[in-house]
Design a protein around this motif. Sequence first.
Motif, PDB file in Angstrom:
ATOM      1  N   LEU A   1      -4.325  11.136  -0.334  1.00 33.79           N
ATOM      2  CA  LEU A   1      -5.137  10.000   0.085  1.00 33.79           C
ATOM      3  C   LEU A   1      -6.541  10.064  -0.502  1.00 33.79           C
ATOM      4  N   ASN A   2      -7.068  11.273  -0.526  1.00 37.08           N
ATOM      5  CA  ASN A   2      -8.452  11.400  -0.969  1.00 37.08           C
ATOM      6  C   ASN A   2      -8.564  11.805  -2.432  1.00 37.08           C
ATOM      7  N   GLY A   3      -7.474  11.663  -3.136  1.00 43.23           N
ATOM      8  CA  GLY A   3      -7.508  11.884  -4.572  1.00 43.23           C
ATOM      9  C   GLY A   3      -7.881  13.289  -4.989  1.00 43.23           C
ATOM     10  N   GLN A   4      -7.487  14.251  -4.199  1.00 46.42           N
ATOM     11  CA  GLN A   4      -7.804  15.615  -4.597  1.00 46.42           C
ATOM     12  C   GLN A   4      -6.845  16.058  -5.704  1.00 46.42           C
ATOM     13  N   THR A   5      -7.329  16.959  -6.531  1.00 46.45           N
ATOM     14  CA  THR A   5      -6.593  17.312  -7.738  1.00 46.45           C
ATOM     15  C   THR A   5      -5.563  18.408  -7.521  1.00 46.45           C
ATOM     16  N   THR A   6      -5.647  19.076  -6.404  1.00 44.87           N
ATOM     17  CA  THR A   6      -4.781  20.242  -6.225  1.00 44.87           C
ATOM     18  C   THR A   6      -3.380  19.868  -5.741  1.00 44.87           C
ATOM     19  N   VAL A   7      -2.935  18.691  -6.102  1.00 48.34           N
ATOM     20  CA  VAL A   7      -1.584  18.294  -5.691  1.00 48.34           C
ATOM     21  C   VAL A   7      -0.705  18.082  -6.930  1.00 48.34           C
ATOM     22  N   THR A   8       0.444  18.700  -6.917  1.00 49.93           N
ATOM     23  CA  THR A   8       1.424  18.548  -7.999  1.00 49.93           C
ATOM     24  C   THR A   8       1.807  17.080  -8.175  1.00 49.93           C
ATOM     25  N   ALA A   9       2.060  16.715  -9.408  1.00 53.21           N
ATOM     26  CA  ALA A   9       2.459  15.335  -9.682  1.00 53.21           C
ATOM     27  C   ALA A   9       3.688  14.947  -8.875  1.00 53.21           C
ATOM     28  N   LYS A  10       4.615  15.884  -8.759  1.00 51.98           N
ATOM     29  CA  LYS A  10       5.858  15.606  -8.068  1.00 51.98           C
ATOM     30  C   LYS A  10       5.607  15.371  -6.575  1.00 51.98           C
ATOM     31  N   THR A  11       4.802  16.258  -5.982  1.00 54.20           N
ATOM     32  CA  THR A  11       4.480  16.101  -4.559  1.00 54.20           C
ATOM     33  C   THR A  11       3.755  14.790  -4.333  1.00 54.20           C
ATOM     34  N   LYS A  12       2.815  14.536  -5.225  1.00 51.01           N
ATOM     35  CA  LYS A  12       2.018  13.316  -5.103  1.00 51.01           C
ATOM     36  C   LYS A  12       2.946  12.098  -5.067  1.00 51.01           C
ATOM     37  N   GLN A  13       3.926  12.125  -5.946  1.00 49.40           N
ATOM     38  CA  GLN A  13       4.824  10.984  -6.011  1.00 49.40           C
ATOM     39  C   GLN A  13       5.628  10.830  -4.724  1.00 49.40           C
ATOM     40  N   LYS A  14       6.110  11.971  -4.221  1.00 48.20           N
ATOM     41  CA  LYS A  14       6.855  11.918  -2.964  1.00 48.20           C
ATOM     42  C   LYS A  14       6.017  11.285  -1.870  1.00 48.20           C
ATOM     43  N   VAL A  15       4.765  11.721  -1.805  1.00 46.22           N
ATOM     44  CA  VAL A  15       3.866  11.200  -0.763  1.00 46.22           C
ATOM     45  C   VAL A  15       3.644   9.704  -0.960  1.00 46.22           C
ATOM     46  N   GLU A  16       3.415   9.329  -2.199  1.00 43.84           N
ATOM     47  CA  GLU A  16       3.148   7.919  -2.457  1.00 43.84           C
ATOM     48  C   GLU A  16       4.344   7.041  -2.126  1.00 43.84           C
ATOM     49  N   GLU A  17       5.520   7.583  -2.389  1.00 42.22           N
ATOM     50  CA  GLU A  17       6.713   6.828  -2.029  1.00 42.22           C
ATOM     51  C   GLU A  17       6.818   6.651  -0.521  1.00 42.22           C
ATOM     52  N   ALA A  18       6.512   7.732   0.197  1.00 46.22           N
ATOM     53  CA  ALA A  18       6.565   7.655   1.660  1.00 46.22           C
ATOM     54  C   ALA A  18       5.555   6.627   2.174  1.00 46.22           C
ATOM     55  N   ILE A  19       4.377   6.644   1.558  1.00 44.38           N
ATOM     56  CA  ILE A  19       3.329   5.697   1.964  1.00 44.38           C
ATOM     57  C   ILE A  19       3.813   4.275   1.762  1.00 44.38           C
ATOM     58  N   GLN A  20       4.369   4.069   0.592  1.00 49.35           N
ATOM     59  CA  GLN A  20       4.907   2.758   0.256  1.00 49.35           C
ATOM     60  C   GLN A  20       6.000   2.362   1.245  1.00 49.35           C
ATOM     61  N   TYR A  21       6.921   3.290   1.432  1.00 47.38           N
ATOM     62  CA  TYR A  21       8.086   3.002   2.269  1.00 47.38           C
ATOM     63  C   TYR A  21       7.700   2.647   3.700  1.00 47.38           C
ATOM     64  N   LEU A  22       6.733   3.390   4.212  1.00 47.29           N
ATOM     65  CA  LEU A  22       6.347   3.190   5.613  1.00 47.29           C
ATOM     66  C   LEU A  22       5.248   2.144   5.757  1.00 47.29           C
ATOM     67  N   ASN A  23       4.789   1.631   4.615  1.00 47.15           N
ATOM     68  CA  ASN A  23       3.733   0.640   4.675  1.00 47.15           C
ATOM     69  C   ASN A  23       2.504   1.199   5.364  1.00 47.15           C
TER      70      ASN A  23
END
Lengths: 329, 329
Positions: free
Chosen positions: B22-44
């Motif tokens: 959420l806060n755009g921190q860099t210490t997140v793997t691209a893959k994890t980031k994507q999973k999170v973003e999908e969840a965000i999208q999915y749950l609105n």
Amino acid sequence: MANIQQVAKHAGVSVATVSRVLNGQTTVTAKTKQKVEEAIQYLNYEPSMLGRNLRNSESRIVLVLIPTISNPFYFEIIKGIENMALSQNYSILLCETDSKPEKEEIYFDLLRKKMADGIISMDPAVNVETLKELAENYAIIQCSEYGGGMDIPYVTIDSEEASYRAVKHLIQIGHQKIALMNSDEKFLYARERRMGYERALQESGIPLNKNYISYTQELGFEQGQLAMKKILHLDDRPTAVFAVSDLLAIGALKEIKAAGLQVPQDIAVVGFDKIDFSNMTNPALTTVAQPMYKMGTIAARMLIDKIRGKAVDSVVLGFELVIRESTTG
Amino acid sequence: MANIQQVAKHAGVSVATVSRVLNGQTTVTAKTKQKVEEAIQYLNYEPSMLGRNLRNSESRIVLVLIPTISNPFYFEIIKGIENMALSQNYSILLCETDSKPEKEEIYFDLLRKKMADGIISMDPAVNVETLKELAENYAIIQCSEYGGGMDIPYVTIDSEEASYRAVKHLIQIGHQKIALMNSDEKFLYARERRMGYERALQESGIPLNKNYISYTQELGFEQGQLAMKKILHLDDRPTAVFAVSDLLAIGALKEIKAAGLQVPQDIAVVGFDKIDFSNMTNPALTTVAQPMYKMGTIAARMLIDKIRGKAVDSVVLGFELVIRESTTG
DNA sequence: GATGAAAATGTAATCGATTACATTTTGAAA
DNA sequence: TTTCAAAATGTAATCGATTACATTTTCATC
């Protein structure tokens, strides 16, 4: 900056008791209440709305969407909204959209992020689709402007009738050649006002002259000047102009004078909204007065009811034709 | 309405990771980031500012105090403040005080209760003592108006010099009998403007005529009419009027015309502020233009710096004399 | 003085995020 | 394959209030 824990500690009671005192609950002994109040005083404590708001899942803020703050039309409405809101412990956040979707989106986001509890929209240009969508989950009221076919509650006046009455007035004082300075007909109120104009003409057997109707993109002074310039160049020049906003009318006034003509002797002018400035012009402007303050209070009332989960119905208010020098000399 | 826990669960990660995304921190793997973003999208999912604000002890709201929303003087300043604020992710809450301590107090309370992070005050009538006190604990900036002797940072123009230049202009085009329509001298800017007026006269060897100076309680249209009425009845009628606000000047315009006199032939008029309307009058008004928009952005910048704990210095901006028909015909 | 319902007060969960600190994973170098 | 620092992720405390539920106190009645 003390918090509720420290107050509780200092008063020798629990945080629950402090909270009870804070919220004026009756189940607190006079003695306990006094102890708590002393502690509050002593520590200079102010309850944080951040904590309270999170716990209560509310922000106590309502958004008021307007296209621009420079249009005096909104002043009284805003005052009405504000006073009603304040009386119910809400604050209003005035949102200038500049009629741009990007700016609208910023404020819609505030709602989605729980930074606001509801929206009063006075922006005719608002993105209708998004608004509809939002209205499914959030409290939204339309004020003064409203789109057709949406089930978003609104408060407004009867634009068609108001327009009819304004034009009727011009006919009654002897005008036949009456121009209409309208706004873009993508707006419902613009269509309604044209219909009122046409009904008044029809009723008096005056044929419709399409050259007499002009459309402006915005309702400002410059647009009024421009539109008037064109009207002045018409072959069969009108003797009266009905503008759907005071600012348009004031632009027309200035242009008429610049052409060396007199208002109302050569051309009579009627505006719409009764903004403060409509009385400051030379001559003072005949105009349609909407019950703005009332409209504001009602809109706020409706919104707060909606936030609290009550059902609310749309409201149509009356208006008044204010006859001044620009038609009667 | 999903919360961060649900997003974390759905994405199969911890809330900390979601927060990092959420806060755009860099210490997140691209893959994890994507999973999170999908969840965000999915749950609105939309992050709640209520939670964030409590945790961060901030509201991201700044208060803008003005006496009344009807005075067009504030428009551009407000726009400047708003745009700067938005760019820094702050929202502004416009607070109309009606120059009443009770209403001021409502908004001061918002600050004390952490519902606002700071105040930009443009209200000259503001309760100075309370403001000083608040300034010890909260971020406060004065804009356009400022009281002397306070260590509250301000942004303003050199009122004395602006007034001097306006009067100088009238003298240069031949006037000797110049009236000053001032506001109550309890306000610093009113005292400064009188000083500028006197300096210009003195410099040209024009004696001071106390009858030519009037004071009004407010800076509105009606006050301008009233003051002008009195001026017109003076034995030795002035040939020019310098009003410290455009609304006063517009009131004067109307009154001069009502008396059957011409502007500028019989009486020249100069206003102050260059509000939009000053160009819509007949004749257009000569006036002093303050760099309002810039003033607003600077005030907002200063406030945000102050909120972030930086030291800020007061700023004095330039101005411009806009010469139009009301002095030169 | 004992009893017990009502009144007063307290305990602890909760709202929804951020973040210090702890733990696990990764991958280059040995 | 082992080693271990760096990178990634997780755990749990925290912000400051409200409130359901639990516990204690009060006091009229017997």
